[in-house]
Motif scaffolding. Structure first.
Motif, PDB file in Angstrom:
ATOM      1  N   TRP A 145      31.485 149.550  39.206  1.00 59.93           N
ATOM      2  CA  TRP A 145      32.850 149.975  39.535  1.00 59.93           C
ATOM      3  C   TRP A 145      33.422 150.911  38.479  1.00 59.93           C
ATOM      4  CZ3 TRP A 145      34.657 149.113  44.246  1.00 59.93           C
ATOM      5  CH2 TRP A 145      36.016 149.262  44.510  1.00 59.93           C
ATOM      6  N   ARG A 152      35.781 154.462  45.946  1.00 55.63           N
ATOM      7  CA  ARG A 152      35.620 153.023  45.727  1.00 55.63           C
ATOM      8  C   ARG A 152      36.252 152.233  46.877  1.00 55.63           C
ATOM      9  NH1 ARG A 152      36.582 155.345  40.798  1.00 55.63           N
ATOM     10  NH2 ARG A 152      35.138 154.811  39.102  1.00 55.63           N
ATOM     11  N   PHE A 154      36.614 148.276  48.661  1.00 52.75           N
ATOM     12  CA  PHE A 154      36.550 146.857  48.272  1.00 52.75           C
ATOM     13  C   PHE A 154      36.974 145.961  49.419  1.00 52.75           C
ATOM     14  CE2 PHE A 154      38.301 142.974  46.385  1.00 52.75           C
ATOM     15  CZ  PHE A 154      37.238 142.590  45.579  1.00 52.75           C
ATOM     16  N   PHE A 179      39.689 144.643  40.960  1.00 54.15           N
ATOM     17  CA  PHE A 179      39.016 145.692  41.713  1.00 54.15           C
ATOM     18  C   PHE A 179      39.999 146.447  42.608  1.00 54.15           C
ATOM     19  CE2 PHE A 179      35.581 142.926  40.466  1.00 54.15           C
ATOM     20  CZ  PHE A 179      34.508 143.773  40.258  1.00 54.15           C
TER      21      PHE A 179
END
Length: 312
Positions: A145, A152, A154, A179
């Motif tokens: 990450w 990105r 999640f 995250f």
């Protein structure tokens, strides 16, 4: 277009059914991230799976499923552990999972197991789900990450059976928010939101996650459809009408479809672009719900067209 890296668990689902009127369990290959990876590949995207797989016969079947689906296996590590099992029971179409296997074969990936450059050269990086509850996987996920380059993505994929008390829920919330705060897209279900945020509505959960720093949030709401919060606005989109026989993997198919669109077009510039992507993802999930079982239910683009006609 580039490729996606999907970082997470692969395991064996045992799905409750009946044979000749007696209870039985049907074996399918699953794990939310594996389902996501297969979903991306079936829709025409290039994807590499990064995860640990048991060194037994069931692990051989997991590995073969990835290869047969066209998923890359450069970062698949075979480990000396029996393949983990997820036993699914049903009250309606939605499954409830109970997990077996210690140590869990799916959570033994280390930072050194991910090839140098695989993350940095990717267009999209996905992580999340139950692997984050254990080391060394969470260290591998954090290491990936932190690398710059990919979009990105999640998904917390909360499993209440793995959260025995309030302290466990609090610890998970703190972990996933680490995250979420730097994610370009967070996808979660309304059930995930309720567990993480004490019964919060999809709208409230999405706003909270956006306030943490996430660029966009999609909350799936089962047959009610999906909520998208992006570009300073929020919209609720209806789900297509289907006769659901098995919702296993439906949320994963939404994520796979969203990743496929991110690979093709990048991050949408406005809410209208996100709405197009979410409508496409809900159509994918609707078709998955009309089929039985996880990765095996992930559709191709042609199957989508056959079922729904051309999709925007």
């Amino acid at each position: 277009m580039g490729y996606a890296v999907v970082l997470g668990e692969a395991l064996v689902d045992l799905l409750e059914t009946t044979v000749a009127g007696e209870p039985a369990y049907r074996q399918v290959i699953g794990g939310a991230p594996l389902n996501v990876a297969v979903g991306v590949s079936r829709l025409g995207g290039q994807v590499e799976f990064a995860g640990s797989v048991g060194d037994d016969v069931l692990g051989d079947r997991v590995a073969r499923t990835l290869v047969d689906a066209g998923v890359g296996t450069k970062a698949v590590r075979r480990v000396a552990a029996p393949s983990a099992l997820a036993v699914a029971t049903y009250d309606g179409a939605e499954p409830e999972f109970h997990f077996y296997g210690e140590p869990p074969s799916y959570a033994l990936l280390t930072p050194d197991d991910v090839p140098a450059g695989l993350i940095g050269d990717a267009a999209v990086l996905y992580t999340g789900s139950i692997s984050l509850l254990r080391e060394p996987f969470v260290s591998a996920a954090r290491h990936a990450w932190r690398q710059s380059g990919p979009i990105r993505v999640f998904d917390p994929n909360v499993r209440p059976r793995l959260l025995p008390d309030v302290a466990a829920v609090t610890a998970l919330r703190e972990l996933v928010e680490e995250f979420m705060a730097t994610a370009d897209l967070v996808k979660l279900s309304s059930a995930d939101a309720a567990v993480l945020y004490d019964g919060a509505s999809p709208e409230a959960a999405a706003q909270h996650i956006r306030d943490l720093g996430a660029r966009s949030v999609v909350v799936t709401c089962g047959p009610r459809g999906g909520l998208v919060s992006a570009a300073g606005s929020t919209a609720m989109l209806p789900a297509p009408t289907v006769t659901a026989v098995d919702a296993t993997g439906a949320g994963d198919s939404v994520m796979g479809a969203l990743i496929r669109r991110l690979l093709a077009d990048g991050i949408p510039a406005d809410l209208a672009g996100w709405q197009r992507n979410v409508r496409f993802a809900l159509a994918v999930a609707g078709l998955v719900c009309e089929r039985h079982g996880g990765a095996a239910a992930m559709p191709t683009e042609q199957e989508l067209t056959d079922r729904w006609g051309p999709l925007d």
